[in-house]
Design a protein around this motif. Structure first.
Motif, mmCIF file in Angstrom:
data_model
loop_
_atom_site.group_PDB
_atom_site.id
_atom_site.type_symbol
_atom_site.label_atom_id
_atom_site.label_comp_id
_atom_site.label_asym_id
_atom_site.label_seq_id
_atom_site.Cartn_x
_atom_site.Cartn_y
_atom_site.Cartn_z
ATOM 1 N N ALA A 1 0.852 -1.105 -0.091
ATOM 2 C CA ALA A 1 -0.134 0.079 0.026
ATOM 3 C C ALA A 1 0.694 1.241 0.105
ATOM 4 C CB ALA A 1 -0.890 -0.069 1.161
ATOM 5 N N VAL A 2 1.837 1.231 0.762
ATOM 6 C CA VAL A 2 2.818 2.169 0.852
ATOM 7 C C VAL A 2 3.668 2.625 -0.476
ATOM 8 C CG1 VAL A 2 5.116 3.270 1.826
ATOM 9 C CG2 VAL A 2 3.237 2.295 3.412
ATOM 10 N N LEU A 3 3.852 1.506 -0.948
ATOM 11 C CA LEU A 3 4.603 1.583 -2.413
ATOM 12 C C LEU A 3 3.702 2.154 -3.610
ATOM 13 C CD1 LEU A 3 7.054 0.102 -3.567
ATOM 14 C CD2 LEU A 3 5.769 -1.847 -4.426
ATOM 15 N N VAL A 4 2.466 1.896 -3.440
ATOM 16 C CA VAL A 4 1.307 2.410 -4.355
ATOM 17 C C VAL A 4 1.225 3.940 -3.891
ATOM 18 C CG1 VAL A 4 -0.927 2.702 -4.949
ATOM 19 C CG2 VAL A 4 0.049 0.343 -4.801
ATOM 20 N N ALA A 5 1.099 4.198 -2.594
ATOM 21 C CA ALA A 5 0.885 5.826 -2.164
ATOM 22 C C ALA A 5 2.005 6.554 -2.676
ATOM 23 C CB ALA A 5 0.531 5.616 -0.795
ATOM 24 N N ALA A 6 3.402 5.913 -2.503
ATOM 25 C CA ALA A 6 4.460 6.868 -2.565
ATOM 26 C C ALA A 6 4.982 6.880 -3.873
ATOM 27 C CB ALA A 6 5.674 6.224 -1.787
ATOM 28 N N SER A 7 4.245 6.199 -5.204
ATOM 29 C CA SER A 7 5.003 6.449 -6.568
ATOM 30 C C SER A 7 4.761 7.603 -6.835
ATOM 31 C CB SER A 7 3.863 5.540 -7.134
ATOM 32 O OG SER A 7 4.197 3.987 -6.908
ATOM 33 N N PRO A 8 5.736 8.246 -7.624
ATOM 34 C CA PRO A 8 5.809 9.802 -7.645
ATOM 35 C C PRO A 8 5.200 10.150 -9.052
ATOM 36 C CG PRO A 8 7.840 8.837 -8.109
ATOM 37 C CD PRO A 8 7.061 7.690 -7.525
ATOM 38 N N CYS A 9 3.957 9.344 -9.393
ATOM 39 C CA CYS A 9 3.544 9.525 -10.950
ATOM 40 C C CYS A 9 2.940 10.995 -11.256
ATOM 41 C CB CYS A 9 2.473 8.581 -10.959
ATOM 42 S SG CYS A 9 1.772 8.227 -12.655
ATOM 43 N N ALA A 10 2.199 11.304 -10.230
ATOM 44 C CA ALA A 10 1.785 12.872 -10.381
ATOM 45 C C ALA A 10 2.716 13.896 -10.209
ATOM 46 C CB ALA A 10 0.658 13.138 -9.357
ATOM 47 N N LEU A 11 3.711 13.581 -9.252
ATOM 48 C CA LEU A 11 4.928 14.587 -9.386
ATOM 49 C C LEU A 11 5.648 14.767 -10.766
ATOM 50 C CD1 LEU A 11 6.672 16.393 -7.937
ATOM 51 C CD2 LEU A 11 8.057 14.475 -6.948
ATOM 52 N N ALA A 12 5.705 13.362 -11.415
ATOM 53 C CA ALA A 12 6.703 13.325 -12.640
ATOM 54 C C ALA A 12 6.025 14.003 -13.806
ATOM 55 C CB ALA A 12 6.827 11.800 -12.887
ATOM 56 N N ILE A 13 4.602 14.083 -13.875
ATOM 57 C CA ILE A 13 3.919 14.368 -14.792
ATOM 58 C C ILE A 13 3.556 15.784 -14.601
ATOM 59 C CG2 ILE A 13 1.608 13.798 -14.633
ATOM 60 C CD1 ILE A 13 3.243 13.068 -17.702
ATOM 61 N N SER A 14 3.413 16.268 -13.661
ATOM 62 C CA SER A 14 2.932 17.681 -13.196
ATOM 63 C C SER A 14 3.613 18.712 -14.133
ATOM 64 C CB SER A 14 2.998 18.063 -11.775
ATOM 65 O OG SER A 14 4.319 17.952 -11.481
ATOM 66 N N THR A 15 4.802 18.747 -13.972
ATOM 67 C CA THR A 15 5.510 20.046 -14.839
ATOM 68 C C THR A 15 5.483 19.915 -16.214
ATOM 69 O OG1 THR A 15 6.707 20.701 -12.558
ATOM 70 C CG2 THR A 15 7.424 21.565 -14.832
ATOM 71 N N PRO A 16 5.915 18.526 -16.805
ATOM 72 C CA PRO A 16 5.975 18.475 -18.078
ATOM 73 C C PRO A 16 4.711 18.782 -18.771
ATOM 74 C CG PRO A 16 7.118 16.582 -17.213
ATOM 75 C CD PRO A 16 6.394 17.408 -16.032
ATOM 76 N N SER A 17 3.624 18.282 -18.342
ATOM 77 C CA SER A 17 2.357 18.310 -18.938
ATOM 78 C C SER A 17 1.888 19.917 -18.962
ATOM 79 C CB SER A 17 1.098 17.719 -18.059
ATOM 80 O OG SER A 17 1.054 18.141 -16.953
ATOM 81 N N ALA A 18 2.205 20.485 -18.017
ATOM 82 C CA ALA A 18 1.838 22.236 -18.151
ATOM 83 C C ALA A 18 2.963 22.771 -19.158
ATOM 84 C CB ALA A 18 2.151 22.640 -16.678
ATOM 85 N N VAL A 19 4.266 22.480 -19.277
ATOM 86 C CA VAL A 19 5.138 22.967 -20.161
ATOM 87 C C VAL A 19 4.538 22.569 -21.576
ATOM 88 C CG1 VAL A 19 7.495 22.881 -20.962
ATOM 89 C CG2 VAL A 19 7.083 23.071 -18.717
ATOM 90 N N LEU A 20 4.308 21.413 -21.766
ATOM 91 C CA LEU A 20 3.779 20.914 -23.103
ATOM 92 C C LEU A 20 2.628 21.715 -23.627
ATOM 93 C CD1 LEU A 20 3.694 18.988 -25.467
ATOM 94 C CD2 LEU A 20 2.214 17.402 -23.967
ATOM 95 N N SER A 21 1.610 21.999 -22.515
ATOM 96 C CA SER A 21 0.498 22.607 -22.912
ATOM 97 C C SER A 21 0.691 24.106 -23.161
ATOM 98 C CB SER A 21 -0.686 22.576 -21.661
ATOM 99 O OG SER A 21 -0.903 21.259 -21.727
ATOM 100 N N GLY A 22 1.541 24.593 -22.385
ATOM 101 C CA GLY A 22 1.910 26.088 -22.337
ATOM 102 C C GLY A 22 2.571 26.493 -23.977
ATOM 103 N N ILE A 23 3.820 25.467 -23.940
ATOM 104 C CA ILE A 23 4.426 25.523 -25.528
ATOM 105 C C ILE A 23 3.385 25.411 -26.672
ATOM 106 C CG2 ILE A 23 6.319 24.594 -27.045
ATOM 107 C CD1 ILE A 23 7.580 23.868 -24.510
ATOM 108 N N ALA A 24 2.362 24.494 -26.628
ATOM 109 C CA ALA A 24 1.574 24.174 -27.597
ATOM 110 C C ALA A 24 0.466 25.574 -27.908
ATOM 111 C CB ALA A 24 0.563 22.979 -27.391
#
Length: 666
Positions: free
Chosen positions: A305-328
């Motif tokens: 459960a901790v393994l799932v909770a601590a996966s930095p998925c949202a952190l990893a995608i949070s900035t690239p997705s905003a940068v991609l959308s801004g550049i587009a």
């Protein structure tokens, strides 16, 4: 887990695979995920209503495992073969662990939610990528080429420099080129973001060389992907399809995605510390049964459960997705931003330094003042001046003749004769039997030893203080008056300066090679805070360094050619009129594709909005992780609730970033 960022960047950058993979086409992943959820729901309902059919419920859970875990396992195995242990592998491991403990329903729920989150995340990110990919669809696939008196339709890849293409009314232009026949209004919005069509006129073939297309005035140039108006144009191709302004724009936008912003660099460093720490914590939790009165199964479940909770998925995608959308979004608005760094820096600017000629002004002199002296008729002054200047090809002379023609309309100008140049002073010629002198004060006071009348001197001083290049005109022995020329400010310059002040830009400085009086006059008309005149290119670099000491963040706005050294020294280099200019596209951090300043407030506003969204995403991703880890450790949240919140936060940051695609300047 340590490769969470790679997983997302790979899966999201490879959208072509996601769009057509699987037996059910582009939506296979989403369909498999929904099937997993449906089988899970049926199995769970059966377990509650008909306990005697427990075997059927379990079979349905296993089927849910298959459909929910198919793409998760596929990506996990692909990563392992490449030597990476990605987040997909960790989720799969947690699901297998749940099954090992007999928690088939919870394991199926984990895989269903994770696969659904991935499918929706791929869809959302793909929406931003399609905004960029749409640039590639702007240009037509074929062109009509004029050969041997016939029109032949050919693929644009076969176009060669020097070919003449026929552009029909209301059709897209297939290549960068020069108009050699026909006049029309062209919608350049797909490339430059300009809202108003631009008039294009022909340039005679003997007036240009296709190898020197960058030097040709904009009114004769057209770009691939722009839309012709109501008349037929014949265009001489100046760039091959793979080297057109549109092709270079697409290439640079795609390359810009790989350039990390300061926030991305921060999250990378954070993950390098965070991931090993979490792995160490998970290992410790696996042995919690040794010091707590509980079964190994309980410790194992908690660790998963901790393994799932601590996966930095949202952190990893949070900035690239905003940068991609801004550049587009910027690319759609005619602004090329080369990566996350310039995107973030732009919004933090406190000062802007502008080149004058061609950036704040039109870049060419214009007749703005005509002051007759004594009893001289204004038309007489204009005709006399134009008659002499008509013989010269000097830029000031050309501007005078054009200005006189505009003022006198259809009046025919009879040219003078016997033109002679007085170096650095002016010219003299004969017109209608009288000698005409046109020049500066030095021509009359030093060359001709003729003092200027007091009233004429007063008018001359006033014009020069106003930033005008002034000519004194005398015919025979009589002074006719003064002609004033100026490189006039662009129409939108004053309005843009007001907008920049409103959004918080404190200082706006013009740095120019013109004398200080001209600089002050232009700056005053536009509304700039400062004007630094008399600067050589190397002086401009020193000026930027001085400004950076006074202000925290400084941008240099210029044409990307002679301003390149100053741009390099600034926090952000911004090139004007980059459409068709290879140098401007290469040298600047940010390129305004049109030759208009209106893109500046839009770009700065977009940058600030991007920064806000990036911060929001970081708070969400870090906040959720900070809450979930202790919640799973103390047993308040299990695998199912952890993955639900985890995937929910990932989708939240992605869809929050997509709001940038709809950004509109205030």
């Amino acid at each position: 887990m340590g490769g969470a960022k790679q997983t997302h960047s790979q899966s999201n950058s490879g959208q072509e695979q996601h769009e057509h993979r699987g037996v059910l086409g582009a939506n296979t992943e989403l369909i498999f995920s929904l099937l997993s959820g449906l089988l899970l729901a049926i199995g769970y309902i059966l377990s509650l209503t008909t306990p005697e059919l427990a075997w059927l419920s379990r079979a349905l859970y296993w089927a849910a495992y298959f459909f929910g875990g198919f793409f998760t396992a596929k990506e996990a195995l692909e990563s392992i073969f490449k030597g990476h242990f990605e987040i997909d592998f960790l989720m799969l491991l947690a699901a297998i662990g749940a099954g090992f403990l007999g928690e088939w329903a919870e394991g199926a729920l984990l895989l269903f939610l994770f696969s659904l989150g991935h499918a929706l995340e791929h869809y959302a990110i793909n929406k931003a990528r399609k905004s960029i990919a749409a640039l590639a669809d702007i240009a037509p696939k074929t062109a009509f080429v004029q050969k041997n008196g016939q029109q032949i339709e050919v693929p644009i890849e076969e176009l060669k420099i020097g070919d003449t293409i026929i552009v029909k009314p209301n059709s897209k232009i297939a290549a960068d080129g020069i108009v050699v026949k026909g006049s029309s209004s062209v919608n350049q919005a797909p490339i430059t973001g300009e809202s108003v069509p631009v008039d294009k006129s022909p340039l005679l073939e003997n007036q240009f060389n296709t190898q020197e297309a960058d030097r040709i005035p904009a009114e004769h140039k057209v770009y691939s992907g722009t839309i012709n108006g109501s008349n037929v144009l014949e265009v001489r191709v100046t760039k091959a399809a793979n080297d057109s302004t549109l092709a270079r724009l697409i290439k640079l936008v795609n390359e810009s995605e790989a350039q990390k912003s300061p926030t991305q660099q921060f999250t990378d460093k954070f993950e390098k510390v965070f991931v090993p720490s979490v792995l160490a914590l998970v290992v410790l939790l696996l042995f919690a049964f040794l010091i707590r009165d509980e079964m190994f199964a309980d410790s194992f479940y908690r660790a998963m459960a901790v393994l799932v909770a601590a996966s930095p998925c949202a952190l990893a995608i949070s900035t690239p997705s905003a940068v991609l959308s801004g550049i587009a979004r910027a690319a759609r608005g005619g602004v090329l931003i080369k990566g996350g760094g310039p995107l973030e820096e732009l919004g933090q600017l406190t000062a802007l330094a502008f080149d004058k000629t061609g950036t704040l002004t039109e870049g060419k002199p214009k007749l703005v003042e005509v002051i007759p002296y004594g009893n001289t008729d204004m038309n007489d002054l204009l005709l006399t001046t134009a008659a002499v200047e008509k013989l010269s090809d000097h830029p000031l002379a050309v501007a005078v003749v054009k200005g006189v023609q505009e003022r006198l309309h259809a009046v025919e100008i009879e040219a003078a004769d016997h033109l002679q140049s007085v170096t650095g002073r002016g010219v003299k010629a004969s017109w209608k039997g009288e000698e005409v002198f046109i020049g500066n004060k030095g021509l009359f006071e030093q060359e001709l030893s003729t003092p200027l009348p007091e009233k004429l001197m007063a008018d001359l001083k006033q014009l020069e203080e106003g930033g005008n290049t002034t000519m004194i005109v005398r015919r025979g022995g009589v002074f006719l008056g003064l002609i004033g020329l100026m490189d006039t400010p662009k129409k939108e310059a004053g309005e843009v300066v007001i907008q920049l002040k409103e959004i918080g830009i404190k200082r706006m400085i013009m740095i120019t090679g013109d004398n200080q009086k001209v600089a002050d006059a232009v700056a005053h008309k536009i509304g700039l805070t400062d004007a630094w005149g008399g600067l050589l290119p190397e002086d401009k670099v020193a000026a930027i360094e001085k400004l950076k000491q006074q202000e925290r963040k400084v941008a240099m706005v210029g044409d990307g050619v002679n301003d390149a050294p100053a741009m390099a020294k600034s926090t952000v280099g911004i090139a004007m009129g980059a459409a068709g200019s290879d140098v401007a596209l290469e040298t600047a951090d940010i390129a305004l594709m049109s030759d208009q300043l209106r893109g500046l407030p839009f770009a700065i506003g977009l940058s600030r909005k991007s920064k806000v969204i990036i911060k929001q995403n970081l708070w969400v991703s870090l906040g959720v992780t900070a809450l979930l880890i202790p919640a799973t450790i103390i047993g308040f949240a299990g695998i199912g609730s952890a993955v639900l919140i985890h995937e929910g936060s990932t989708l939240l940051v992605v869809f929050n970033a997509l709001r940038l695609l709809a950004y509109k300047a205030k």
